[in-house]
Structure formats: C-alpha cells, structure tokens
Scaffold this active site. Structure first.
Site, PDB file in Angstrom:
ATOM      1  N   LYS A 173       0.861  -1.187   0.000  1.00 20.47           N
ATOM      2  CA  LYS A 173       0.000   0.000   0.000  1.00 20.47           C
ATOM      3  C   LYS A 173       0.899   1.240   0.000  1.00 20.47           C
ATOM      4  O   LYS A 173       1.524   1.578   1.003  1.00 20.47           O
ATOM      5  CB  LYS A 173      -0.891   0.009   1.258  1.00 20.47           C
ATOM      6  CG  LYS A 173      -1.849   1.194   1.312  1.00 20.47           C
ATOM      7  CD  LYS A 173      -1.494   2.104   2.488  1.00 20.47           C
ATOM      8  CE  LYS A 173      -2.339   3.345   2.587  1.00 20.47           C
ATOM      9  NZ  LYS A 173      -2.105   4.351   1.527  1.00 20.47           N
ATOM     10  N   GLY A 226       6.911   5.710   8.132  1.00 23.10           N
ATOM     11  CA  GLY A 226       6.027   6.876   8.172  1.00 23.10           C
ATOM     12  C   GLY A 226       6.144   7.583   9.509  1.00 23.10           C
ATOM     13  O   GLY A 226       7.178   7.505  10.172  1.00 23.10           O
ATOM     14  N   SER A 227       5.067   8.234   9.901  1.00 15.90           N
ATOM     15  CA  SER A 227       5.145   9.089  11.093  1.00 15.90           C
ATOM     16  C   SER A 227       5.073   8.271  12.387  1.00 15.90           C
ATOM     17  O   SER A 227       4.564   7.143  12.393  1.00 15.90           O
ATOM     18  CB  SER A 227       4.000  10.097  11.069  1.00 15.90           C
ATOM     19  OG  SER A 227       2.780   9.407  11.170  1.00 15.90           O
ATOM     20  N   GLY A 231       2.911   4.916  13.479  1.00 21.18           N
ATOM     21  CA  GLY A 231       3.663   3.784  14.019  1.00 21.18           C
ATOM     22  C   GLY A 231       3.091   3.327  15.350  1.00 21.18           C
ATOM     23  O   GLY A 231       2.963   2.119  15.618  1.00 21.18           O
ATOM     24  N   GLU A 246       9.832   2.196  10.828  1.00 19.07           N
ATOM     25  CA  GLU A 246      10.851   3.221  10.573  1.00 19.07           C
ATOM     26  C   GLU A 246      10.132   4.557  10.656  1.00 19.07           C
ATOM     27  O   GLU A 246       9.383   4.915   9.754  1.00 19.07           O
ATOM     28  CB  GLU A 246      11.469   3.051   9.179  1.00 19.07           C
ATOM     29  CG  GLU A 246      12.057   1.680   8.896  1.00 19.07           C
ATOM     30  CD  GLU A 246      13.274   1.363   9.730  1.00 19.07           C
ATOM     31  OE1 GLU A 246      13.978   2.310  10.150  1.00 19.07           O
ATOM     32  OE2 GLU A 246      13.518   0.173   9.992  1.00 19.07           O
ATOM     33  N   CYS A 280      13.368  11.888   6.692  1.00 17.11           N
ATOM     34  CA  CYS A 280      13.420  11.461   8.099  1.00 17.11           C
ATOM     35  C   CYS A 280      14.788  11.776   8.681  1.00 17.11           C
ATOM     36  O   CYS A 280      14.938  11.960   9.884  1.00 17.11           O
ATOM     37  CB  CYS A 280      13.124   9.980   8.199  1.00 17.11           C
ATOM     38  SG  CYS A 280      14.120   8.990   7.103  1.00 17.11           S
ATOM     39  N   GLU A 376       9.328  17.045  15.276  1.00 19.79           N
ATOM     40  CA  GLU A 376       9.674  16.863  13.860  1.00 19.79           C
ATOM     41  C   GLU A 376       8.793  17.794  13.026  1.00 19.79           C
ATOM     42  O   GLU A 376       7.565  17.730  13.094  1.00 19.79           O
ATOM     43  CB  GLU A 376       9.448  15.418  13.428  1.00 19.79           C
ATOM     44  CG  GLU A 376       9.941  15.176  12.010  1.00 19.79           C
ATOM     45  CD  GLU A 376       9.645  13.778  11.489  1.00 19.79           C
ATOM     46  OE1 GLU A 376       8.512  13.299  11.665  1.00 19.79           O
ATOM     47  OE2 GLU A 376      10.545  13.187  10.875  1.00 19.79           O
TER      48      GLU A 376
HETATM   49  P1  NAP Z   1       2.200   8.818   7.519  1.00 22.54           P
HETATM   50  O1  NAP Z   1       1.128   9.826   7.529  1.00 22.54           O
HETATM   51  O2  NAP Z   1       2.393   8.011   8.761  1.00 22.54           O
HETATM   52  O3  NAP Z   1       1.876   7.866   6.281  1.00 22.54           O
HETATM   53  C1  NAP Z   1       2.748   6.861   5.860  1.00 22.54           C
HETATM   54  C2  NAP Z   1       1.958   5.737   5.204  1.00 22.54           C
HETATM   55  O4  NAP Z   1       1.111   5.141   6.171  1.00 22.54           O
HETATM   56  C3  NAP Z   1       1.033   6.207   4.069  1.00 22.54           C
HETATM   57  O5  NAP Z   1       0.980   5.195   3.093  1.00 22.54           O
HETATM   58  C4  NAP Z   1      -0.305   6.344   4.774  1.00 22.54           C
HETATM   59  O6  NAP Z   1      -1.400   6.241   3.895  1.00 22.54           O
HETATM   60  C5  NAP Z   1      -0.239   5.162   5.730  1.00 22.54           C
HETATM   61  N1  NAP Z   1      -1.061   5.272   6.932  1.00 22.54           N
HETATM   62  C6  NAP Z   1      -1.391   6.389   7.626  1.00 22.54           C
HETATM   63  N2  NAP Z   1      -2.149   6.053   8.694  1.00 22.54           N
HETATM   64  C7  NAP Z   1      -2.288   4.701   8.683  1.00 22.54           C
HETATM   65  C8  NAP Z   1      -2.956   3.758   9.524  1.00 22.54           C
HETATM   66  N3  NAP Z   1      -3.630   4.131  10.599  1.00 22.54           N
HETATM   67  N4  NAP Z   1      -2.871   2.454   9.203  1.00 22.54           N
HETATM   68  C9  NAP Z   1      -2.180   2.046   8.127  1.00 22.54           C
HETATM   69  N5  NAP Z   1      -1.550   2.890   7.283  1.00 22.54           N
HETATM   70  C10 NAP Z   1      -1.582   4.199   7.564  1.00 22.54           C
HETATM   71  O7  NAP Z   1       3.602   9.450   7.174  1.00 22.54           O
HETATM   72  P2  NAP Z   1       3.985  10.431   5.961  1.00 22.54           P
HETATM   73  O8  NAP Z   1       3.486  11.784   6.252  1.00 22.54           O
HETATM   74  O9  NAP Z   1       3.594   9.798   4.664  1.00 22.54           O
HETATM   75  O10 NAP Z   1       5.577  10.413   6.025  1.00 22.54           O
HETATM   76  C11 NAP Z   1       6.310  11.300   6.791  1.00 22.54           C
HETATM   77  C12 NAP Z   1       6.869  10.603   8.014  1.00 22.54           C
HETATM   78  O11 NAP Z   1       7.604   9.457   7.622  1.00 22.54           O
HETATM   79  C13 NAP Z   1       7.835  11.467   8.798  1.00 22.54           C
HETATM   80  O12 NAP Z   1       7.576  11.348  10.170  1.00 22.54           O
HETATM   81  C14 NAP Z   1       9.200  10.870   8.451  1.00 22.54           C
HETATM   82  O13 NAP Z   1      10.196  11.092   9.416  1.00 22.54           O
HETATM   83  C15 NAP Z   1       8.853   9.431   8.302  1.00 22.54           C
HETATM   84  N6  NAP Z   1       9.845   8.717   7.524  1.00 22.54           N
HETATM   85  C16 NAP Z   1      10.675   7.863   8.175  1.00 22.54           C
HETATM   86  C17 NAP Z   1      11.683   7.196   7.477  1.00 22.54           C
HETATM   87  C18 NAP Z   1      12.603   6.233   8.181  1.00 22.54           C
HETATM   88  O14 NAP Z   1      13.210   5.413   7.502  1.00 22.54           O
HETATM   89  N7  NAP Z   1      12.747   6.289   9.494  1.00 22.54           N
HETATM   90  C19 NAP Z   1      11.833   7.434   6.103  1.00 22.54           C
HETATM   91  C20 NAP Z   1      10.963   8.322   5.478  1.00 22.54           C
HETATM   92  C21 NAP Z   1       9.973   8.959   6.193  1.00 22.54           C
HETATM   93  P3  NAP Z   1      -2.101   7.520   3.229  1.00 22.54           P
HETATM   94  O15 NAP Z   1      -1.063   8.154   2.366  1.00 22.54           O
HETATM   95  O16 NAP Z   1      -3.243   6.943   2.475  1.00 22.54           O
HETATM   96  O17 NAP Z   1      -2.528   8.415   4.355  1.00 22.54           O
END
Ligand code: NAP
Length: 485
Positions: A173, A226-227, A231, A246, A280, A376
């Site tokens: 996804k 993701g966030s 997580g 992550e 990130c 962040e």
């Molecule tokens: P996000 O809002 O958590 O979304 C990430 C993914 O998760 C998207 O595909 C989203 O779908 C999905 N998602 C959201 N809520 C969910 C739930 N309750 N159940 C299952 N899936 C869910 O994060 P983002 O805004 O896309 O990314 C930014 C974050 O990612 C930042 O905090 C960044 O630091 C982190 N990040 C971490 C790394 C690492 O390796 N540590 C690398 C890159 C980014 P939708 O798009 O449909 O909402």
C-alpha cells in the site's frame, strides 16, 4: 485524465469501491491522474492472491529469485530519467534528487539479488557428540508493506527487494500522495516477469487499505515507514505479527570550534533544505560551539538566501515544493512558534504563488527544549542552538525523543570519537551531513524512531525472514542436552 488501476493476482483491476482519488503535482496543485480508492475487499483479494502463490514463490530457489531482482534493476536503469522526471512531477523533489531516489532503488534491487546467494544462517558446534547445529532463514509469509511519499520509489524498493529475496509474497500500500510512482515500480516488477500474485498493490486511503492490512491476521509481517503517530497506532492494532517500524527523526549536526566551517555550512544546507526538509534524516537542528556561532550563522544565511525555490523539474531549482497544502500549513505553524522561541534569520513564510512552496527558514538563539527544537517539522525550517562545549552539545543532541541520524563537524579525532560513543542515534556521520545512506549498510534509528528493526544491508533481510534452528543427531542413539542422563 489517465486512470490508474490496482494490481492484484497479476491483473490490473478497478477497486470494488468504484471510486477514485487524484494525485496532485505539488508545484502546481493540479491533478496528474486518477487512482483507485481501494477498500477492505480489495485488500482481502490481494491477500488471497498473495497466499495462493506463496508456496510456489518460497520454493523457488533464492538465487533464482535474485535473477528477477536483477532484471527489475536493469529495467529501472533503462528508464531512470523518465521515472525521475515523473517522480518530480508527482512529489516535487528536484531532479538531481529524484534521480538519486531511482538509483537507490536500482542499488537495493542489485544488492538484494546478491543476498539470494547468501541468505546466511550460522553453524555452531553442538554440546553433544555426533550432532550438528545450524540456522536457516525462512520466509515470514504474506507481508504487508506501507510506505510514505518522500522516497516514493526507494522506500518501496527497500522493502520489496528483501521481502522477495526472503521468499515472501507481498501486499503493498503506497502513500496516497505518490501512487503513480508506486504503480510505475510495480509495472516494472511485472515486466521483469515476477510471477502473478507475488507482488500485489492496492492504492487508497489509510483508513480502509492501511487499517485492513495492519489488522489482518493473514498478514504475517508488516513493514511500515512513516510518522511516529501512525507507528504507535500500528503497534496497538497489529496483533501478533512481525512488525518493522521506521519512524520520524529530529536530527542534529554538531559544529565544533575546530571545524571547517565552509564544509559544515554546505553539509547543513544540504541536510536542512534537501528534499525541502522532508527527509526522516533531515538536519533540523544545528548545535554549534559558541565561539564560531556567529560566523556559521552568517555563512548559512548567505548561502540560504541564494537557494532558488521552484518546480523540481526546472534545472535551476535548488528547493522544490512541500508535498501538499497540509505540509505548508504545518510549516507556517512552526514558523510562527519559532518567532516566539528564537530569532528569525531568513525565510519564514510560504511563497505567494500557485503550488505548495515555503521559504528555506533559519532561526537562531533557540533553546534546546523549545518546541521547534524538539518536534519533527518535516519542512525547510532549521534551528540554531549555541553551546559551550562538546559535552553540552551531546546532551542537547540527545535531548529529543527520536534517535535516527546525527553528525559532527570537527577536525579533532577525540571530539569525533566521543560523539560516536555518546550520541543516541542509529546513524552518526563525521564531517558529512545527516543524509546520504548507502544500501549495503543498515539504516534505522533508536528511541521513538522505531522498534529496533533495520532496513537495507544484511540486517534488512532479518525483517523479512524468520530463523529456523536445525539439529541433526547422527549418533544413532537417544542423546539428551543439558547433561541429562
Ligand atoms: P504517515 O502519515 O504516517 O503515512 C505513511 C503511510 O502510512 C502512508 O501510506 C499512509 O497512507 C499510511 N497510513 C497512515 N495512517 C495509517 C494507519 N492508521 N494504518 C495504516 N496505514 C496508515 O507518514 P507520511 O506523512 O507519509 O511520512 C512522513 C513521516 O515518515 C515522517 O515522520 C518521516 O520522518 C517518516 N519517515 C521515516 C523514514 C525512516 O526510515 N525512518 C523514512 C521516510 C519517512 P495515506 O497516504 O493513504 O494516508
């Protein structure tokens, strides 16, 4: 307007919801296509397809599975420029960076192809005679992959390649902000001949597609990037399955009084404003020795004011747009907090044009515990914090709840070694920025950045495999361990 489909059991299909959503070009705010608004039924079908092919795929020898990965890498390389341009249109990064994103996908597919000829277990002596012991790596089963938009090809590739080489089948996804890039990767996986049902993809809202994947007992492994908030939600709702998380970061660069300030300035600008601060591993804090704080500030501001903000596909652009309107609002909110918590040196507002642009922004005289130095932001906002010595610098560096990347600029080996020893982070760079991971080394963080898994490198295999321990007794008699007679 082009309409894109889900990929389930080797077929491109519409969602049973009958609905679509748009992916927008963040430089213009205009739609680049219609995508399937997937739902629970689509996910269940994708899991059915993945379960159906699991036996065939896991019984395909790992070196043979590696051949598919090499073919994927070859097709990616052939199409690199077009993929990079499309990615820039979909999520805004400048072309130099989107080329890097595609390259990272090529690198990890090539690297993991090689792992097909290793997949190391270990052998060790038994405590009994005529008995041998070793371990093997086995697939987890059907795995769910959920990815963000900021590395829309590299991060899916970091998960898909080890999952495939480990013998798992996949339901993927992607982020709803970057479905087209994900689809283009899946099209290449199909072109490379990966059997139907091994990789399945469902686009659509987290609430339906993501939640179903997380909660499904048929999904045996879940890899999420993701966030932190998401997580934490996953941790509470996933049930008993193998989970890799992550999450976010609040990464710092320490600049000591003996550092090469020109080198440090270049590293900070790249770390803070590369990908418009949406990594990130982005540098969002500079912790500088008070003796050189003023000089460093001046150098940073001078270079930052020269950065050209604009469409990532334009050759002269240094900093592209933010991903969407919500991200601009978030940067506006943090800039407003920053005005109360520090002194604004440059930037601080969105551009008055179409698209989601925000000026590269620097605050100084920020306290270690200030909101902008703790949370962040995921935008082009940098805080400068002055300190008296290395011990204080490390204390400030460690004063956040995340622990992903970190860096120190110094020409003193003792300073560098103390920093390496004491900084609480999964990654520490010396005389280099906080960004720039290589695929053959483990990537990940500590504290609230994750749950201890690592991606890439040999450790990346562990997230997608289970350990089987094997004992072979060739003594011909009943032997009991622990000295039992
Ligand atoms: P996000 O809002 O958590 O979304 C990430 C993914 O998760 C998207 O595909 C989203 O779908 C999905 N998602 C959201 N809520 C969910 C739930 N309750 N159940 C299952 N899936 C869910 O994060 P983002 O805004 O896309 O990314 C930014 C974050 O990612 C930042 O905090 C960044 O630091 C982190 N990040 C971490 C790394 C690492 O390796 N540590 C690398 C890159 C980014 P939708 O798009 O449909 O909402």
């Amino acid at each position: 307007m082009a309409e894109y489909l889900n990929y389930i059991g080797g077929k491109w299909t519409r969602s049973t919801s009958g609905k679509t959503f748009d992916s927008l070009n963040p430089a213009t705010g205009k739609s680049i296509g219609k995508f399937q608004a997937g739902n629970e039924k689509d996910v269940e079908k994708a899991i059915d397809a993945a379960e159906k092919t699991l036996n065939e795929w896991k019984n395909t020898p790992a070196p043979k599975r590696g051949e598919y990965l090499l073919e994927i890498a070859r097709i990616l390389r052939k199409n690199k420029e077009k993929l990079a341009e499309n990615m820039s249109e979909e999520m805004g990064k400048i072309m130099k960076e989107t080329r890097g994103d595609v390259q990272e996908a090529i690198d990890i597919f090539e690297y993991m192809a090689g792992e097909g000829r290793r997949l190391y277990g270990h052998t060790t002596p038994s405590e009994l005679q005529h008995k041998m012991a070793f371990t093997q790596r086995k697939p987890v089963g059907v795995v769910g992959l959920i990815t963000p938009w900021n590395f829309p090809m590299a991060i899916p590739a970091w998960k898909i390649s080890p999952a495939l080489i480990g013998g798992n089948t996949i339901v993927f996804k992607p982020s709803s902000d970057t479905p087209r890039t994900a689809i283009q990767l899946v099209e290449i996986i199909e072109e490379a001949g990966v059997p139907a049902g091994v990789v399945n993809m469902v686009t659509g809202d987290a609430q339906y597609v993501g939640n179903t994947l997380v909660k499904s007992p048929r999904i045996r492994g879940l890899s999420f990037t993701g966030s932190r908030e998401t997580g934490e939600w996953i941790t509470q709702h996933a049930g008993v399955k193998k989970i890799g998380l992550e999450l976010g970061g609040k990464n710092a660069i320490i600049v000591m009084d003996d550092a090469d300030l020109e080198l440090a300035t270049n590293g900070i600008i790249w770390g803070a404003f590369g990908t418009t601060g949406q990594r990130c591993t982005a540098c969002s804090r500079v912790i500088v020795h008070e003796k050189v704080a003023k000089a460093l500030e001046e150098m940073l501001v001078k270079k930052t004011l020269k950065l050209k903000v604009g469409d990532g596909r334009n050759k002269n652009t240094d900093v592209g747009p933010l991903i969407n309107e919500k991200a601009v609002e978030k940067s506006i909110r943090y800039a407003s907090i920053g005005r109360k918590e520090g002194k604004l040196l440059c930037g601080g507002k969105p551009l008055d044009t179409a698209g989601y642009f925000f000026e590269p922004t620097i605050f100084t005289q920020v306290k270690a515990r200030a909101t902008i130095a703790q949370e962040e932001i995921f935008g082009p906002i940098l805080s400068i914090i002055a300190v008296k010595n290395l011990n204080e610098a490390i204390r400030v560096c460690n004063s956040v709840e995340y622990g992903l990347s970190s860096s120190i600029y110094t020409n003193d080996l003792t300073n560098a070694m103390h920093a390496i020893d004491q900084i609480e982070a999964g990654i520490t760079y010396v005389n280099s920025s906080t960004i720039g991971a290589e695929v053959h080394l483990p990537f990940g963080g500590i504290k609230k950045t994750g749950n201890g898994t690592r991606e890439a490198g040999i450790e990346g295999i562990h997230e997608f495999t289970e350990t089987k321990t094997v004992y072979i007794d060739y003594s011909g008699k009943l032997q009991k361990a622990q000295g039992i007679d």
